[in-house]
Design a protein around this motif. Structure first.
Motif, mmCIF file in Angstrom:
data_model
loop_
_atom_site.group_PDB
_atom_site.id
_atom_site.type_symbol
_atom_site.label_atom_id
_atom_site.label_comp_id
_atom_site.label_asym_id
_atom_site.label_seq_id
_atom_site.Cartn_x
_atom_site.Cartn_y
_atom_site.Cartn_z
ATOM 1 N N ILE A 48 0.843 -1.204 0.000
ATOM 2 C CA ILE A 48 0.000 0.000 0.000
ATOM 3 C C ILE A 48 0.878 1.254 0.000
ATOM 4 C CG2 ILE A 48 -1.712 1.312 1.353
ATOM 5 C CD1 ILE A 48 -2.804 -1.342 0.031
ATOM 6 N N LYS A 49 0.499 2.225 -0.839
ATOM 7 C CA LYS A 49 1.270 3.474 -0.937
ATOM 8 C C LYS A 49 0.489 4.675 -0.418
ATOM 9 C CE LYS A 49 4.689 1.401 -3.008
ATOM 10 N NZ LYS A 49 5.782 0.967 -2.144
ATOM 11 N N GLU A 50 -0.839 4.569 -0.391
ATOM 12 C CA GLU A 50 -1.660 5.671 0.123
ATOM 13 C C GLU A 50 -2.542 5.164 1.253
ATOM 14 O OE1 GLU A 50 -4.052 8.196 -2.572
ATOM 15 O OE2 GLU A 50 -2.579 7.586 -4.061
ATOM 16 N N ILE A 51 -2.298 5.708 2.442
ATOM 17 C CA ILE A 51 -3.112 5.336 3.604
ATOM 18 C C ILE A 51 -4.157 6.438 3.775
ATOM 19 C CG2 ILE A 51 -3.064 4.959 6.112
ATOM 20 C CD1 ILE A 51 -1.257 2.924 4.843
ATOM 21 N N ILE A 52 -5.429 6.080 3.728
ATOM 22 C CA ILE A 52 -6.488 7.084 3.851
ATOM 23 C C ILE A 52 -7.172 6.904 5.206
ATOM 24 C CG2 ILE A 52 -8.586 8.020 2.807
ATOM 25 C CD1 ILE A 52 -7.501 6.342 0.213
ATOM 26 N N ALA A 58 -11.425 15.175 16.830
ATOM 27 C CA ALA A 58 -10.795 14.885 18.128
ATOM 28 C C ALA A 58 -9.596 13.947 17.985
ATOM 29 C CB ALA A 58 -11.824 14.257 19.070
ATOM 30 N N LYS A 59 -9.268 13.530 16.744
ATOM 31 C CA LYS A 59 -8.274 12.471 16.593
ATOM 32 C C LYS A 59 -7.095 12.860 15.706
ATOM 33 C CE LYS A 59 -9.974 8.398 17.404
ATOM 34 N NZ LYS A 59 -10.644 7.109 17.262
ATOM 35 N N THR A 60 -6.775 14.160 15.715
ATOM 36 C CA THR A 60 -5.687 14.642 14.848
ATOM 37 C C THR A 60 -4.320 14.100 15.278
ATOM 38 O OG1 THR A 60 -5.630 16.634 16.171
ATOM 39 C CG2 THR A 60 -6.830 16.768 14.089
ATOM 40 N N ALA A 61 -4.206 13.594 16.512
ATOM 41 C CA ALA A 61 -2.926 13.027 16.966
ATOM 42 C C ALA A 61 -2.475 11.903 16.034
ATOM 43 C CB ALA A 61 -3.054 12.500 18.396
ATOM 44 N N ILE A 62 -3.418 11.227 15.400
ATOM 45 C CA ILE A 62 -3.045 10.112 14.508
ATOM 46 C C ILE A 62 -2.322 10.656 13.276
ATOM 47 C CG2 ILE A 62 -3.896 8.129 13.184
ATOM 48 C CD1 ILE A 62 -6.325 8.039 15.050
ATOM 49 N N GLU A 63 -2.895 11.714 12.669
ATOM 50 C CA GLU A 63 -2.215 12.329 11.503
ATOM 51 C C GLU A 63 -0.851 12.865 11.913
ATOM 52 O OE1 GLU A 63 -6.403 14.079 11.089
ATOM 53 O OE2 GLU A 63 -5.001 15.425 10.064
ATOM 54 N N ASP A 64 -0.806 13.504 13.074
ATOM 55 C CA ASP A 64 0.462 14.094 13.538
ATOM 56 C C ASP A 64 1.531 13.017 13.687
ATOM 57 O OD1 ASP A 64 -0.863 16.462 13.614
ATOM 58 O OD2 ASP A 64 -1.094 16.526 15.799
ATOM 59 N N TYR A 65 1.130 11.851 14.150
ATOM 60 C CA TYR A 65 2.102 10.785 14.383
ATOM 61 C C TYR A 65 2.796 10.376 13.082
ATOM 62 C CZ TYR A 65 4.263 6.497 15.942
ATOM 63 O OH TYR A 65 5.195 5.529 16.226
ATOM 64 N N PHE A 66 2.055 10.403 11.983
ATOM 65 C CA PHE A 66 2.637 9.969 10.705
ATOM 66 C C PHE A 66 3.252 11.124 9.915
ATOM 67 C CE2 PHE A 66 -0.298 6.515 11.770
ATOM 68 C CZ PHE A 66 0.603 5.462 11.731
ATOM 69 N N ASP A 67 3.206 12.332 10.492
ATOM 70 C CA ASP A 67 3.822 13.490 9.853
ATOM 71 C C ASP A 67 5.290 13.569 10.301
ATOM 72 O OD1 ASP A 67 4.151 15.776 8.444
ATOM 73 O OD2 ASP A 67 2.776 17.008 9.641
ATOM 74 N N ASP A 95 7.964 6.648 0.185
ATOM 75 C CA ASP A 95 7.006 6.564 -0.930
ATOM 76 C C ASP A 95 5.582 6.253 -0.467
ATOM 77 O OD1 ASP A 95 7.474 3.973 -0.120
ATOM 78 O OD2 ASP A 95 7.616 3.147 -2.150
ATOM 79 N N VAL A 96 5.330 6.343 0.842
ATOM 80 C CA VAL A 96 3.974 6.105 1.360
ATOM 81 C C VAL A 96 3.427 7.413 1.927
ATOM 82 C CG1 VAL A 96 2.605 4.847 3.082
ATOM 83 C CG2 VAL A 96 4.486 3.693 1.889
ATOM 84 N N SER A 97 2.207 7.777 1.533
ATOM 85 C CA SER A 97 1.621 9.010 2.074
ATOM 86 C C SER A 97 0.378 8.699 2.893
ATOM 87 C CB SER A 97 1.292 9.983 0.946
ATOM 88 O OG SER A 97 0.506 9.336 -0.015
ATOM 89 N N VAL A 98 0.116 9.584 3.847
ATOM 90 C CA VAL A 98 -1.074 9.445 4.687
ATOM 91 C C VAL A 98 -1.997 10.619 4.398
ATOM 92 C CG1 VAL A 98 -1.955 9.444 7.052
ATOM 93 C CG2 VAL A 98 0.126 8.174 6.502
ATOM 94 N N ILE A 99 -3.230 10.308 4.051
ATOM 95 C CA ILE A 99 -4.223 11.322 3.695
ATOM 96 C C ILE A 99 -5.358 11.188 4.705
ATOM 97 C CG2 ILE A 99 -5.910 11.968 1.903
ATOM 98 C CD1 ILE A 99 -3.893 10.408 -0.021
ATOM 99 N N SER A 100 -5.932 12.325 5.078
ATOM 100 C CA SER A 100 -6.999 12.227 6.069
ATOM 101 C C SER A 100 -8.279 12.870 5.553
ATOM 102 C CB SER A 100 -6.511 12.922 7.342
ATOM 103 O OG SER A 100 -7.521 12.934 8.283
ATOM 104 N N VAL A 101 -9.382 12.158 5.695
ATOM 105 C CA VAL A 101 -10.692 12.736 5.388
ATOM 106 C C VAL A 101 -11.528 12.631 6.659
ATOM 107 C CG1 VAL A 101 -10.624 12.151 2.924
ATOM 108 C CG2 VAL A 101 -11.633 10.534 4.530
ATOM 109 N N ARG A 102 -12.570 13.424 6.742
ATOM 110 C CA ARG A 102 -13.380 13.427 7.964
ATOM 111 C C ARG A 102 -14.699 12.683 7.787
ATOM 112 N NH1 ARG A 102 -11.753 17.939 11.455
ATOM 113 N NH2 ARG A 102 -9.540 17.494 11.648
ATOM 114 N N GLN A 103 -15.074 11.991 8.860
ATOM 115 C CA GLN A 103 -16.432 11.430 8.920
ATOM 116 C C GLN A 103 -17.204 12.344 9.870
ATOM 117 O OE1 GLN A 103 -16.911 7.568 10.819
ATOM 118 N NE2 GLN A 103 -18.858 7.197 9.798
#
Ligand code: G1P
Length: 292
Positions: A48-52, A58-67, A95-103
């Protein structure tokens, strides 16, 4: 080629309270790294190259961890702490990126997956439920096998494992054409039902939380009405997909840990501590001492 993976992480994790009150449950550590890292690494090992991430405010710590944490990296570099620096830098390959969308609303797993539709487009994709950790002991990775099978056959793959009959009402349960496939093998599914009542399940083969699906499931999800628990269920969309397409159940080889509840989380900690390359020996002797 399956290069995208959707990880629904918007849930509040009420079964892990109070630990998950101010920290996303996915960020709770299993030994020396947050639980979510195990799941992301599993996806990376499957190509996998794109993690969505389908997330929540309330859960931005997850994105921050992979930044990248440039300040921290700079400090470790200046102080010559090369091993720590490498650990922090290697959380994610370049070569792996993390993208975040909101529910925006908690309408169920199917709804969460559908929130990733603008990023997934028509591509096939994997779904990994981050509550479940899968350990294949570094060999014959199950998700990788599922991706390979999908790439070769075009048949969606749903990972399954047997559960005791008195727990079928907690899972998606599949019905098969014939006997259950051997470990590491797939077989054609005849049906799938979300959380059937005990005594009414078509089998004891439960959906484990790893899926490889075609892009068209997104359209199906948009038209899937609420089902079990009054939630939009991914299981129901898979059942609709099966009306026009062969879907296979894949019997896993690895071991699962459900970190969405306290006992499963504890079991994961014991398991990963005991096999940790640096802490394993001391962890095993501590456990033996504690049991006494
Ligand atoms: C979800 C799925 C279910 C699956 C389970 C695996 O349920 O809807 O089909 O068996 O994950 O953990 P949940 O645990 O979110 O209720």
């Amino acid at each position: 080629m399956v290069t995208k993976a959707v990880l629904p992480v918007a849930g509040f994790g009420s079964r892990m309270l109070p630990a998950s009150k101010a920290i996303p449950k996915e960020m709770l550590p299993v030994v020396d790294r947050p639980a979510i890292e195990y799941v992301v690494q599993e996806a990376v090992r499957a190509g996998i190259k794109e993690i969505i991430l389908v997330s929540h405010s309330a859960k931005t710590a997850i994105e921050d961890y992979f930044d990248t944490q440039f300040e921290l990296q700079h400090q470790l570099e200046t102080k010559g702490k090369d091993k720590l620096l490498a650990e922090v830098r290697d959380i994610l390959p370049d070569d792996v990126s993390v993208i975040s969308v909101r529910q925006h609303r908690a309408l169920g797993l199917g709804h969460a997956v559908a929130c990733a539709a603008p990023v997934v487009g028509d591509s096939p994709f994997a779904v990994l439920l981050p509550d479940v950790l899968v350990d294949c002991d570094g060999q014959n990775e199950d998700l990788k096998s599922m991706v390979d099978r999908f790439d070769a056959s075009g048949f969606p793959q749903i990972m399954v494992e047997e559960v005791p009959e008195n727990r079928v009402d907690q899972y998606g349960i599949v019905a098969l054409e014939g006997a259950a496939p051997a470990r590491g093998e797939s077989a054609v599914m005849r049906g799938v039902v979300e959380k059937p009542a005990i005594g009414e399940a078509p089998s004891c083969l439960s959906v484990v939380g790893r899926y490889v699906l075609p892009g068209e499931i997104m359209k199906i999800l948009q038209n899937t009405p609420p089902g079990a628990g009054n939630e939009i269920q991914l299981t129901d969309a898979i059942a609709t997909l099966m009306e026009n397409q062969v879907v296979e159940a894949y019997t896993m080889r690895g071991q699962t840990f459900d970190c969405g509840n306290k006992a499963g989380y504890l079991q994961a900690i014991f398991h990963y501590a005991a096999k940790h390359p640096e802490l394993g020996e001391v962890a095993r002797s501590m456990m033996a001492e504690t049991v006494g």
